[in-house]
Design an enzyme around this catalytic site. Sequence first.
Site, PDB file in Angstrom:
ATOM      1  CE  LYS A   1      -3.378   2.542   4.797  1.00  0.00           C
ATOM      2  NZ  LYS A   1      -3.305   3.738   3.992  1.00  0.00           N
TER       3      LYS A   1
ATOM      4  CB  SER B   1      -5.531   1.990   0.244  1.00  0.00           C
ATOM      5  OG  SER B   1      -4.774   2.907   0.971  1.00  0.00           O
TER       6      SER B   1
ATOM      7  CG  ASP C   1      -1.735   1.326   1.237  1.00  0.00           C
ATOM      8  OD1 ASP C   1      -2.483   1.555   0.270  1.00  0.00           O
ATOM      9  OD2 ASP C   1      -1.580   2.128   2.168  1.00  0.00           O
TER      10      ASP C   1
ATOM     11  NE  ARG D   1      -5.168   4.415  -4.967  1.00  0.00           N
ATOM     12  CZ  ARG D   1      -5.688   4.474  -3.740  1.00  0.00           C
ATOM     13  NH1 ARG D   1      -5.067   3.907  -2.713  1.00  0.00           N
ATOM     14  NH2 ARG D   1      -6.816   5.072  -3.527  1.00  0.00           N
TER      15      ARG D   1
END
Length: 440
Positions: free
Chosen positions: A190, A186, A164, A171
Amino acid sequence: MNHRDNSLRIIERKRDGHELSESQIRLIISDFVTGHLHDYQMSAFAMAVYFRGMSAEETAHLTSAMLESGQTLQWPQGTEVVSKHSTGGVGDKVSLILVPLLAACGLVVPKLSGRGLGVTGGTLDKLESIPGLRTDLSTTEIQDAVGSVGCCITGTTADIAPADQKLYALRDSSGTVPSIPLITSSILSKKLAENPSKLLLDVKFGTGAFMNTAEQAHALAASLVSTGERLGVETDCVITDMNQPLGRRVGNLVEVEEAIEALEGNGESRLMTIVQRLASDLLEMSHPQLSSANISTQITDAIQSGNALKKLNLMIEHQGGRLSDIKSAKQTLELKADRSGYVSTVSPNEIAWGVIELGGGRQNKTQSIDHSVGCEILKPVGTEIQDGDSWLRIFLSNETHRNERAIQHFQKALRTTDSPAEQSPVILEDLRSLATTENH
Ligand code: URA
């Protein structure tokens, strides 16, 4: 066909609108992390996902591939860890209040937080306004904090979801941030690295959030809940309004001070509505046998007894913070209204830009921030205001007397009408209560 050709075919399949298999998604992510897939190819893949979307199954595979690109926190058997995440808003200091409050109610909360993103502030930046406080705890230190305090708030380490970290940077520079499957994977890669058994998300919508409409927020919330559940974590979501700053203050230190006041029992009402809803949802998810009256008493008691505030102080101390060394801004300036009426808008964007101009947020990733600056809204949306009334208190850095660019943003934030404006509810939807109602 070699490895590289395989990844290329997968990019082409997504470009042409096909559904990818678990092994294809895993290959893309592992090739990207090991450097076998170039950044320009991964950007093309992200753009293909942006236009073609992903099924719920693909999104779950992408999330688990990104999660498994790094480490997951491990807990002693029987530890029930809970987690909370907000998509970010202006003045959103909910985690600073909620995390110690939940710990005071007996839940285990190892919170991995981020820095400011766009105009929204980040919990780590806010906490770092406390001298000495560390937000770079190692995995062992997180486990130790949780064992002795019950909670911590720290940054994501390089070992957490490295896919990520690499993909988000791409991105950000390839116009592929606003894609629901990419945002879902994303955020969840996490969050799930905290290894929680319950997860509650606060998806914000409005002019001060990165989802502008309630419909977009709803679509993201549904994707987050469905993906979390597919990956075996009980997940729920509330959708909340970000068309005005949350709470009274915006900045870093000033928001920590507001969080302390909230735990002393003096929290602003919209802010506390969210804190109480998230606290009661997470307590209900963890202890389904408890009645809502019992849960609400626990929350009130944790604040009134001072236990939640004690937890915050313990957490700060455990992370090396010294509250006694805090240096608040000494200079303030008040902006005055130039007409009478009712406050209809306090634009979160303009308020955030004012604070960024004062030095309280970053205009580029490497910029350092001035933790002491910020502002306090003296006349919130819905209140009556007279010509000449102070409506905003600005906390200036000790070297600055005025900052014209910041003041211009602040002045643009206030709009008034001749008759009282209707207040929008701060919680638009709670997917949990919707599900409960639908099930009955
Ligand atoms: N926050 C994240 O962590 N990821 C996104 O893609 C968007 C917001």
